[in-house]
Design a protein around this motif. Structure first.
Motif, PDB file in Angstrom:
ATOM      1  N   PRO A 113      40.050  22.494  50.611  1.00 45.11           N
ATOM      2  CA  PRO A 113      39.205  23.761  49.617  1.00 45.11           C
ATOM      3  C   PRO A 113      40.163  24.631  49.708  1.00 45.11           C
ATOM      4  O   PRO A 113      40.343  25.295  48.839  1.00 45.11           O
ATOM      5  N   ALA A 114      40.114  24.226  51.287  1.00 45.02           N
ATOM      6  CA  ALA A 114      40.772  26.530  51.500  1.00 45.02           C
ATOM      7  C   ALA A 114      41.966  26.343  50.437  1.00 45.02           C
ATOM      8  O   ALA A 114      42.746  27.963  50.679  1.00 45.02           O
ATOM      9  N   ALA A 115      42.839  25.712  51.144  1.00 46.25           N
ATOM     10  CA  ALA A 115      44.221  25.589  51.070  1.00 46.25           C
ATOM     11  C   ALA A 115      44.065  25.507  48.855  1.00 46.25           C
ATOM     12  O   ALA A 115      45.057  26.514  48.969  1.00 46.25           O
ATOM     13  N   ARG A 116      43.485  24.633  48.585  1.00 48.26           N
ATOM     14  CA  ARG A 116      43.734  24.763  47.418  1.00 48.26           C
ATOM     15  C   ARG A 116      42.867  26.549  46.488  1.00 48.26           C
ATOM     16  O   ARG A 116      43.923  26.626  45.710  1.00 48.26           O
ATOM     17  N   ALA A 117      41.644  27.072  47.283  1.00 43.18           N
ATOM     18  CA  ALA A 117      41.657  28.589  46.863  1.00 43.18           C
ATOM     19  C   ALA A 117      42.958  29.144  46.895  1.00 43.18           C
ATOM     20  O   ALA A 117      43.222  30.490  46.089  1.00 43.18           O
ATOM     21  N   LYS A 118      42.910  28.916  48.216  1.00 44.23           N
ATOM     22  CA  LYS A 118      44.087  30.019  48.233  1.00 44.23           C
ATOM     23  C   LYS A 118      45.633  29.704  47.138  1.00 44.23           C
ATOM     24  O   LYS A 118      46.242  30.889  46.952  1.00 44.23           O
ATOM     25  N   ARG A 119      45.945  29.027  46.815  1.00 45.44           N
ATOM     26  CA  ARG A 119      46.707  28.520  45.820  1.00 45.44           C
ATOM     27  C   ARG A 119      46.320  29.100  44.326  1.00 45.44           C
ATOM     28  O   ARG A 119      47.697  29.661  43.988  1.00 45.44           O
ATOM     29  N   ILE A 120      44.958  28.738  43.978  1.00 38.44           N
ATOM     30  CA  ILE A 120      44.301  29.156  42.815  1.00 38.44           C
ATOM     31  C   ILE A 120      44.893  30.987  43.286  1.00 38.44           C
ATOM     32  O   ILE A 120      45.440  31.779  42.075  1.00 38.44           O
ATOM     33  N   GLU A 121      44.521  31.521  44.232  1.00 38.54           N
ATOM     34  CA  GLU A 121      45.123  32.920  44.551  1.00 38.54           C
ATOM     35  C   GLU A 121      45.937  33.727  44.148  1.00 38.54           C
ATOM     36  O   GLU A 121      46.387  34.575  43.543  1.00 38.54           O
ATOM     37  N   TYR A 122      47.222  32.230  45.252  1.00 36.60           N
ATOM     38  CA  TYR A 122      48.602  33.370  44.665  1.00 36.60           C
ATOM     39  C   TYR A 122      48.734  32.819  43.243  1.00 36.60           C
ATOM     40  O   TYR A 122      49.395  33.675  42.785  1.00 36.60           O
ATOM     41  N   GLY A 123      48.629  31.779  42.888  1.00 37.39           N
ATOM     42  CA  GLY A 123      48.267  31.659  41.089  1.00 37.39           C
ATOM     43  C   GLY A 123      48.136  33.022  40.288  1.00 37.39           C
ATOM     44  O   GLY A 123      49.256  33.450  39.155  1.00 37.39           O
ATOM     45  N   ILE A 124      47.284  33.235  40.751  1.00 42.33           N
ATOM     46  CA  ILE A 124      46.319  34.286  39.459  1.00 42.33           C
ATOM     47  C   ILE A 124      47.501  35.768  39.767  1.00 42.33           C
ATOM     48  O   ILE A 124      47.676  36.373  38.353  1.00 42.33           O
ATOM     49  N   LEU A 125      47.245  35.678  41.243  1.00 37.90           N
ATOM     50  CA  LEU A 125      48.098  37.312  41.436  1.00 37.90           C
ATOM     51  C   LEU A 125      49.548  37.008  41.298  1.00 37.90           C
ATOM     52  O   LEU A 125      49.871  38.047  40.014  1.00 37.90           O
ATOM     53  N   LEU A 126      50.363  36.081  41.434  1.00 35.96           N
ATOM     54  CA  LEU A 126      52.091  36.054  40.636  1.00 35.96           C
ATOM     55  C   LEU A 126      51.957  36.145  39.238  1.00 35.96           C
ATOM     56  O   LEU A 126      52.763  36.607  38.701  1.00 35.96           O
ATOM     57  N   SER A 127      50.894  35.214  38.490  1.00 36.42           N
ATOM     58  CA  SER A 127      51.128  35.608  36.820  1.00 36.42           C
ATOM     59  C   SER A 127      50.612  36.819  36.268  1.00 36.42           C
ATOM     60  O   SER A 127      50.849  37.254  35.548  1.00 36.42           O
ATOM     61  N   SER A 128      49.601  37.668  37.430  1.00 30.21           N
ATOM     62  CA  SER A 128      49.321  38.853  37.023  1.00 30.21           C
ATOM     63  C   SER A 128      51.007  39.867  36.641  1.00 30.21           C
ATOM     64  O   SER A 128      51.132  40.608  36.380  1.00 30.21           O
ATOM     65  N   MET A 129      51.343  39.221  38.070  1.00 29.89           N
ATOM     66  CA  MET A 129      52.807  40.625  38.468  1.00 29.89           C
ATOM     67  C   MET A 129      53.895  39.793  37.187  1.00 29.89           C
ATOM     68  O   MET A 129      53.910  40.564  36.253  1.00 29.89           O
ATOM     69  N   VAL A 130      53.683  39.147  37.061  1.00 27.15           N
ATOM     70  CA  VAL A 130      54.850  38.494  35.579  1.00 27.15           C
ATOM     71  C   VAL A 130      54.287  38.940  34.585  1.00 27.15           C
ATOM     72  O   VAL A 130      54.812  39.675  33.642  1.00 27.15           O
ATOM     73  N   LEU A 131      52.753  38.773  33.908  1.00 28.84           N
ATOM     74  CA  LEU A 131      52.597  38.883  32.532  1.00 28.84           C
ATOM     75  C   LEU A 131      52.620  41.018  32.356  1.00 28.84           C
ATOM     76  O   LEU A 131      52.757  41.465  31.668  1.00 28.84           O
ATOM     77  N   GLY A 132      52.561  41.690  34.292  1.00 25.64           N
ATOM     78  CA  GLY A 132      52.878  42.882  34.142  1.00 25.64           C
ATOM     79  C   GLY A 132      54.238  43.064  33.823  1.00 25.64           C
ATOM     80  O   GLY A 132      54.722  44.330  33.070  1.00 25.64           O
ATOM     81  N   SER A 133      54.840  43.266  34.198  1.00 23.85           N
ATOM     82  CA  SER A 133      56.804  42.878  34.292  1.00 23.85           C
ATOM     83  C   SER A 133      56.723  42.512  32.957  1.00 23.85           C
ATOM     84  O   SER A 133      58.034  43.702  32.065  1.00 23.85           O
ATOM     85  N   LEU A 134      56.228  41.437  32.529  1.00 23.59           N
ATOM     86  CA  LEU A 134      56.858  41.550  30.538  1.00 23.59           C
ATOM     87  C   LEU A 134      56.079  42.629  30.036  1.00 23.59           C
ATOM     88  O   LEU A 134      56.867  42.832  28.882  1.00 23.59           O
ATOM     89  N   GLY A 135      55.241  43.127  30.030  1.00 18.67           N
ATOM     90  CA  GLY A 135      54.733  44.165  29.297  1.00 18.67           C
ATOM     91  C   GLY A 135      55.310  45.140  29.527  1.00 18.67           C
ATOM     92  O   GLY A 135      55.451  45.607  28.289  1.00 18.67           O
TER      93      GLY A 135
END
Length: 168
Positions: A29-51
């Motif tokens: 569960p801890a590694a899965r939560a970290k992957r989700i956290e990294y996915g959210i952060l990466l997605s927000s950076m990509v969306l912000g860059s595209l914006g």
């Protein structure tokens, strides 16, 4: 986002493999939560860059926008390099309380983590940096195997590992 793995990693959980370096989490569960956290952060950076790219293409930009971008870019990178890395992690220099506050604010603008978490993670990184195939993040079992034996079709760099010596 999870800040303490003990909150999400049950006490009865035992990984199928033990990593030779204490504190590296493989699966669960801890590694899965970290992957989700990294996915959210990466997605927000990509969306912000595209914006920002969309705004730059379809709206007029002048010296104000470009100077604000460059000022923010320099401020945030100085916060990470000077603040998180050199001051809070390595204590490479001394600073008074007002300067510590300013450096901490500049570092926090990068949204990478709290000062304590960033410094602790980076000190842990340096504790194992000279070991071959040093892994730097919670990983899946497949990534851990690639990191442990340095073999496989996936590049160790893309797998989240470093096989080079890091001295800073």
């Amino acid at each position: 986002m999870a800040t303490a793995f003990s909150d999400i990693q049950p006490d009865e959980y035992t990984p199928s493999e033990q990593h030779p370096q204490h504190g590296v989490i493989i699966g669960g569960p801890a590694a899965r939560a970290k992957r989700i956290e990294y996915g959210i952060l990466l997605s927000s950076m990509v969306l912000g860059s595209l914006g920002a790219l969309y705004w730059t293409i379809f709206h007029a930009t002048g010296w104000v926008e470009w100077s604000a971008f460059l000022f923010g870019f320099a401020l945030i990178n100085m916060g990470v390099g000077i603040g998180y890395h050199r001051y809070f992690t390595h204590r490479a220099f001394e600073a008074g309380p007002k300067m510590r506050l300013a450096i901490g604010i500049m570092a926090q603008m990068a949204c990478q983590a709290s000062v304590l978490k960033w410094a602790a993670d980076h000190r842990r990184h340096h504790a194992f940096a000279d070991a071959s195939a040093m892994c730097t993040a919670p990983m899946s079992t497949v990534t851990a195997r690639i990191c442990q034996n340095g073999k496989g079709s996936v590049s160790p760099i893309s797998a989240g590992c470093s096989t080079t010596r890091h001295r800073t």
